[in-house]
Motif scaffolding. Structure first.
Motif, PDB file in Angstrom:
ATOM      1  N   ARG A 198      -8.061 -13.524  19.076  1.00 18.67           N
ATOM      2  CA  ARG A 198      -7.614 -14.026  20.379  1.00 18.67           C
ATOM      3  C   ARG A 198      -8.752 -14.007  21.393  1.00 18.67           C
ATOM      4  O   ARG A 198      -8.850 -14.899  22.241  1.00 18.67           O
ATOM      5  N   ARG A 199      -9.619 -13.027  21.297  1.00 17.18           N
ATOM      6  CA  ARG A 199     -10.739 -12.943  22.225  1.00 17.18           C
ATOM      7  C   ARG A 199     -11.772 -14.038  21.956  1.00 17.18           C
ATOM      8  O   ARG A 199     -12.414 -14.541  22.882  1.00 17.18           O
ATOM      9  N   GLU A 200     -11.914 -14.433  20.692  1.00 15.05           N
ATOM     10  CA  GLU A 200     -12.981 -15.358  20.323  1.00 15.05           C
ATOM     11  C   GLU A 200     -12.458 -16.715  19.855  1.00 15.05           C
ATOM     12  O   GLU A 200     -13.159 -17.461  19.187  1.00 15.05           O
ATOM     13  N   ASP A 201     -11.207 -16.995  20.198  1.00 13.62           N
ATOM     14  CA  ASP A 201     -10.612 -18.304  19.899  1.00 13.62           C
ATOM     15  C   ASP A 201     -10.704 -18.627  18.408  1.00 13.62           C
ATOM     16  O   ASP A 201     -11.140 -19.704  18.004  1.00 13.62           O
ATOM     17  N   LYS A 202     -10.255 -17.691  17.597  1.00 14.44           N
ATOM     18  CA  LYS A 202     -10.250 -17.876  16.144  1.00 14.44           C
ATOM     19  C   LYS A 202      -8.817 -17.888  15.607  1.00 14.44           C
ATOM     20  O   LYS A 202      -8.560 -17.414  14.501  1.00 14.44           O
ATOM     21  N   PRO A 257       0.824  -1.218   0.000  1.00 13.06           N
ATOM     22  CA  PRO A 257       0.000   0.000   0.000  1.00 13.06           C
ATOM     23  C   PRO A 257       0.856   1.265   0.000  1.00 13.06           C
ATOM     24  O   PRO A 257       1.844   1.367   0.723  1.00 13.06           O
ATOM     25  N   LEU A 258       0.462   2.208  -0.836  1.00 11.96           N
ATOM     26  CA  LEU A 258       1.103   3.517  -0.841  1.00 11.96           C
ATOM     27  C   LEU A 258       0.229   4.556  -0.155  1.00 11.96           C
ATOM     28  O   LEU A 258       0.668   5.671   0.113  1.00 11.96           O
ATOM     29  N   ASP A 259      -1.003   4.176   0.117  1.00 11.53           N
ATOM     30  CA  ASP A 259      -1.911   5.034   0.868  1.00 11.53           C
ATOM     31  C   ASP A 259      -2.858   4.107   1.621  1.00 11.53           C
ATOM     32  O   ASP A 259      -3.285   3.087   1.084  1.00 11.53           O
ATOM     33  N   GLY A 260      -3.165   4.433   2.866  1.00 12.84           N
ATOM     34  CA  GLY A 260      -4.060   3.597   3.653  1.00 12.84           C
ATOM     35  C   GLY A 260      -3.365   2.785   4.723  1.00 12.84           C
ATOM     36  O   GLY A 260      -3.982   1.944   5.378  1.00 12.84           O
ATOM     37  N   GLN A 261      -2.051   3.034   4.902  1.00 11.45           N
ATOM     38  CA  GLN A 261      -1.285   2.263   5.878  1.00 11.45           C
ATOM     39  C   GLN A 261      -1.890   2.323   7.270  1.00 11.45           C
ATOM     40  O   GLN A 261      -1.986   1.321   7.972  1.00 11.45           O
ATOM     41  N   GLN A 262      -2.336   3.527   7.700  1.00 10.09           N
ATOM     42  CA  GLN A 262      -2.848   3.682   9.060  1.00 10.09           C
ATOM     43  C   GLN A 262      -4.114   2.854   9.262  1.00 10.09           C
ATOM     44  O   GLN A 262      -4.263   2.146  10.262  1.00 10.09           O
ATOM     45  N   ARG A 263      -5.031   2.922   8.311  1.00 15.04           N
ATOM     46  CA  ARG A 263      -6.282   2.161   8.417  1.00 15.04           C
ATOM     47  C   ARG A 263      -6.020   0.662   8.377  1.00 15.04           C
ATOM     48  O   ARG A 263      -6.626  -0.109   9.129  1.00 15.04           O
ATOM     49  N   LEU A 264      -5.106   0.247   7.497  1.00 16.68           N
ATOM     50  CA  LEU A 264      -4.798  -1.177   7.379  1.00 16.68           C
ATOM     51  C   LEU A 264      -4.170  -1.725   8.662  1.00 16.68           C
ATOM     52  O   LEU A 264      -4.494  -2.832   9.105  1.00 16.68           O
ATOM     53  N   THR A 265      -3.282  -0.963   9.259  1.00 14.30           N
ATOM     54  CA  THR A 265      -2.644  -1.411  10.496  1.00 14.30           C
ATOM     55  C   THR A 265      -3.664  -1.518  11.618  1.00 14.30           C
ATOM     56  O   THR A 265      -3.654  -2.479  12.401  1.00 14.30           O
ATOM     57  N   THR A 266      -4.571  -0.560  11.705  1.00 18.56           N
ATOM     58  CA  THR A 266      -5.597  -0.610  12.740  1.00 18.56           C
ATOM     59  C   THR A 266      -6.486  -1.841  12.549  1.00 18.56           C
ATOM     60  O   THR A 266      -6.843  -2.527  13.516  1.00 18.56           O
ATOM     61  N   LEU A 267      -6.831  -2.157  11.299  1.00 17.77           N
ATOM     62  CA  LEU A 267      -7.644  -3.347  11.047  1.00 17.77           C
ATOM     63  C   LEU A 267      -6.871  -4.622  11.357  1.00 17.77           C
ATOM     64  O   LEU A 267      -7.447  -5.592  11.860  1.00 17.77           O
ATOM     65  N   TYR A 268      -5.592  -4.638  11.054  1.00 21.69           N
ATOM     66  CA  TYR A 268      -4.762  -5.796  11.443  1.00 21.69           C
ATOM     67  C   TYR A 268      -4.857  -6.018  12.951  1.00 21.69           C
ATOM     68  O   TYR A 268      -5.051  -7.147  13.423  1.00 21.69           O
ATOM     69  N   LEU A 269      -4.737  -4.951  13.725  1.00 21.44           N
ATOM     70  CA  LEU A 269      -4.790  -5.068  15.188  1.00 21.44           C
ATOM     71  C   LEU A 269      -6.180  -5.496  15.647  1.00 21.44           C
ATOM     72  O   LEU A 269      -6.310  -6.292  16.594  1.00 21.44           O
ATOM     73  N   LEU A 270      -7.228  -5.004  14.986  1.00 20.20           N
ATOM     74  CA  LEU A 270      -8.590  -5.390  15.356  1.00 20.20           C
ATOM     75  C   LEU A 270      -8.828  -6.869  15.055  1.00 20.20           C
ATOM     76  O   LEU A 270      -9.379  -7.609  15.885  1.00 20.20           O
ATOM     77  N   TYR A 271      -8.415  -7.328  13.871  1.00 19.07           N
ATOM     78  CA  TYR A 271      -8.558  -8.746  13.535  1.00 19.07           C
ATOM     79  C   TYR A 271      -7.783  -9.607  14.532  1.00 19.07           C
ATOM     80  O   TYR A 271      -8.261 -10.662  14.984  1.00 19.07           O
ATOM     81  N   TRP A 272      -6.552  -9.184  14.869  1.00 20.60           N
ATOM     82  CA  TRP A 272      -5.749  -9.961  15.818  1.00 20.60           C
ATOM     83  C   TRP A 272      -6.450 -10.044  17.176  1.00 20.60           C
ATOM     84  O   TRP A 272      -6.542 -11.113  17.771  1.00 20.60           O
ATOM     85  N   LEU A 273      -6.947  -8.908  17.667  1.00 14.98           N
ATOM     86  CA  LEU A 273      -7.622  -8.873  18.966  1.00 14.98           C
ATOM     87  C   LEU A 273      -8.838  -9.799  18.984  1.00 14.98           C
ATOM     88  O   LEU A 273      -9.011 -10.609  19.905  1.00 14.98           O
ATOM     89  N   VAL A 274      -9.691  -9.693  17.964  1.00 13.17           N
ATOM     90  CA  VAL A 274     -10.914 -10.496  17.929  1.00 13.17           C
ATOM     91  C   VAL A 274     -10.573 -11.988  17.824  1.00 13.17           C
ATOM     92  O   VAL A 274     -11.217 -12.836  18.455  1.00 13.17           O
TER      93      VAL A 274
END
Length: 704
Positions: free
Chosen positions: A104-108, A85-102
């Protein structure tokens, strides 16, 4: 242009790589709290009502790289496809962290394996942190995620300096708070995450990633963070040649230490190496001054450290001394990554010898490594006045002190430790009055210097060989360093394929009480692995222990040199009529007592008066973990139909209400009502058993 979810970016095994030209992760900064909360709130609301949300355009390119599938077939390669990505890095990183959190929270975790293909190239530390989240860290959610992450044993302190890592931890806390710790929980959140989408535009027709960035920005590719750093550093340095040397001869130093696998077109590899070294020099300056590392922020480091003319001089000399230096040849002549046995001078440090490369390539780094590398740089800066032989002896002293002062490596001592390291390298003096390294080891080093000043020429090589043993790393207080045969015998004993660590420990116990009392109840005795022996040989400020252990070790080595094996020594002692059946007898005769102690630690109610009732500990410092009554542990291995409670409990007869307990002078049979059914006294002679207690209990149990 296509509408796509975050997860779909990874379809067909693709990677998502944040390129080097991007800035650090900004949404997690403290100053971005309002923006962060608004963005998280928008995601939460969109998923709560099920409507979903589109996060507008992300631009990037598809890059294809080929890597070897095997080491043997050069023609056999596989393609690795990445979306960059050349634009959207901040949004993509936040979604990576959200996917990771969910996940681990939901055993996925299995469903989230694609997250392993998310990577940061902006900083090596950010990339390692993402690997840590994906592969190592298992949250328990009993405190904030940032606290759990920092408390994890695999967490590297260097990550604290990475603004992207700090931002990611802050964002994880905010996401966890919003989605799981407050408000309404969203059911089946993992399945709903795909309702967050983008409009992806690929720009492959514009050429390489760098070309795309230039074409998107009419001013061309922006200055990298390192170029900004160099400009800021040059603005405070008084030397007119500083900038020229930084861009020429100094850059060549780091260019020449690239690994073969590094892409020579990727200048950030060199830039990162230069910055790591500049920070290392700043850290050593600050540690010596106040016991603290240099400021985490690179530009704060310039202001606080390199605005000083004296510190500028130190940095310049630390760069200049590396010019035209073959670092592999230099460090290989000083250090060894294993015991070099009777080779003189080389110092075993148990790791890659080229510490300069290790630092610049971002390897795992410790304060001990800093002291060794600082010592080498000090020598290079002063090699016109420092004799090489003197330096070889002094760097060995630093190795010995650094490897044998684990408890002293605390921030409040760092200033003294770094200052004394410099004094030892430059003038060879050891300050016995300073509050720095381990005091017992410092006194030992001074005794060695006094001995070497009077010893015969060539005697030093035997001392060097003994110090280089990986169990000692310089801690030789239990040895007669004047005996040239000791080094070879000790090395042969522990390198012998026929002698196990456990058998060596049992043989050593036959010569006397070799235990080291750590407190009123916990005792250290060498055991069944080399880590325990390493701990045992580390300096102990206890003259009585040193006298006892040294005498036993000397006797063992003498018997070993005469051709006796440890088994011979053990059998001879057990067969002797003069051998008393005290606690040592049971440790020697019944090897499971030693094998069950994970750290060589044992518990007696009174460590000053050790009887035949004690516990073999699986833990290192407390009895909160597994531990077993030692005599009953030996009994358990000789009877059927019994179990032994793992937390210091009784021996239990399976299928009955009976359990058995060992005491200093008796064996108790206890029933389910906790009443004593029977008491069997143990006949004692001089605080030792008249008969083998284990055999006695085994015979006793046959009646039950």
């Amino acid at each position: 242009m296509e509408k796509i979810s975050f997860k779909e970016l990874f379809d067909d095994g693709r990677y998502l790589v944040i390129p080097k030209i991007q800035r650090d992760y900004a949404q997690g900064r403290k100053s971005m709290e309002e923006i962060r909360n608004n963005f998280i709130g928008a995601l939460y609301d969109a998923l709560l009502d099920g409507a979903g949300i589109n996060l507008d355009f992300i631009y990037g390119s598809i890059e294809i790289a080929k890597i070897q599938k095997t080491d043997n077939d050069e023609d056999e390669k596989e393609k690795v496809i990445s979306f960059v990505p050349l634009d959207g890095q901040q949004r993509l990183t936040t979604l990576y962290l959200l996917y990771w959190l969910v996940s681990r929270r939901e055993d996925k975790k299995e469903e989230s394996l694609f997250l392993k293909r998310f990577s940061y190239e902006t900083r090596y530390t950010t990339r390692l942190f993402c690997e840590f989240l994906n592969d190592t860290f298992e949250p328990e959610f009993n405190q904030t995620l940032s606290e759990e992450i920092k408390d994890d044993s695999e967490y590297l302190l260097s990550w604290e300096r990475d603004p992207s890592v700090r931002g990611m931890k802050r964002m994880l806390d905010a996401l966890d708070e919003k989605f799981y710790r407050s408000g309404v929980r969203i059911d089946n959140l993992w399945e709903k995450l795909d309702k967050i989408t983008f409009l992806r535009e690929t720009l492959d027709n514009l050429g390489s990633t760098d070309d795309i960035y230039i074409k998107m920005n009419s001013r061309g590719k922006p200055l990298t963070r390192f170029e900004h750093f160099k400009a800021e550093l040059d603005s405070v340095v008084s030397d007119d040649l500083f900038a020229e040397k930084m861009d020429t001869v100094w850059t060549d130093i780091f260019w020449n230490i690239r690994e073969e696998s590094d892409n020579i077109r990727e200048l950030p590899i060199v830039d990162d190496a230069i910055l790591r070294y500049i920070r290392f020099i700043a850290d050593t300056i600050c540690y010596k001054k106040n016991g603290e590392p240099a400021p985490v922020d690179d530009f704060d480091m310039i202001r606080d450290v390199y605005s000083s003319v004296e510190n500028q001089r130190i940095l310049s000399e630390s760069m200049d001394c590396l010019k035209d230096l073959d670092t592999d040849e230099f460090f290989d002549a000083i250090f060894s990554d294993e015991d070099p046995r009777c080779e003189t001078q080389r110092v075993n440090i148990g790791k890659n010898t080229n510490l300069f490369k290790e630092l610049c390539h971002g390897g795992k780094w410790t304060v001990r490594d800093s002291l060794l590398l600082m010592s080498c740089i000090l020598y290079l800066r002063n090699r016109l006045v420092l004799n090489p032989d003197a330096f070889a002896r002094r760097i060995r002293i630093i190795r010995n002190l650094a490897f044998n002062s684990p408890d002293e490596f605390r921030p409040e001592r760092y200033s003294s430790i770094f200052s004394e390291t410099e004094s030892i390298i430059l003038d060879g003096t050891i300050n016995l009055a300073s509050n720095s390294f381990n005091q017992a080891q410092k006194e030992e080093e001074q005794r060695k210097l006094d001995w070497l000043a009077k010893a015969d020429l060539g005697a030093e090589k035997y001392l060097v060989a003994l110090e280089n043993n990986g169990l000692l790393y310089g801690s030789t207080q239990l040895f007669d360093i004047c005996d040239a045969d000791v080094s070879a015998a000790f090395g042969n004993l522990f390198n012998s394929s026929s002698e196990s660590c456990s058998d060596i420990a049992r043989a050593l116990l036959t010569y006397g009480d070799i235990s080291y009392r750590e407190n009123y109840w916990r005792v250290l005795i060498p055991g069944n692995n080399q880590e325990i022996w390493r701990n045992y040989f580390q300096p102990k400020g206890n003259a009585d222990f040193c006298k006892r252990a040294s005498a036993a070790l000397s006797a063992l080595l003498e018997d070993f040199m005469s051709g006796k094996s440890c088994r011979d020594i053990i059998e001879r002692w057990l067969d002797s009529e003069s051998t008393e059946k005290d606690w040592r007898y049971y440790m020697v005769k019944y090897p499971e007592i030693i094998s069950h102690s994970g750290y060589g630690k044992y518990y007696w109610a009174d460590a000053n008066n050790k009887g035949c009732h004690f516990y073999s500990m699986r833990t290192s410092n407390s009895t909160n973990g597994w531990h077993w009554e030692a005599i009953l542990l030996a009994v358990l291995h000789r009877v059927d139909g019994y179990t032994l409670n793992e937390y210091g409990g009784d021996l239990i007869k399976e299928g009955t209400a009976f359990r058995f307990r060992n005491d200093n002078s008796r064996i108790l049979c206890i029933d389910s009502s906790n009443d004593i059914e029977a008491e069997y006294p143990i006949e004692l002679e001089n605080n030792a058993d008249a008969t083998d207690r284990v055999d006695y209990i085994v015979r006793l149990l046959s009646h039950y």
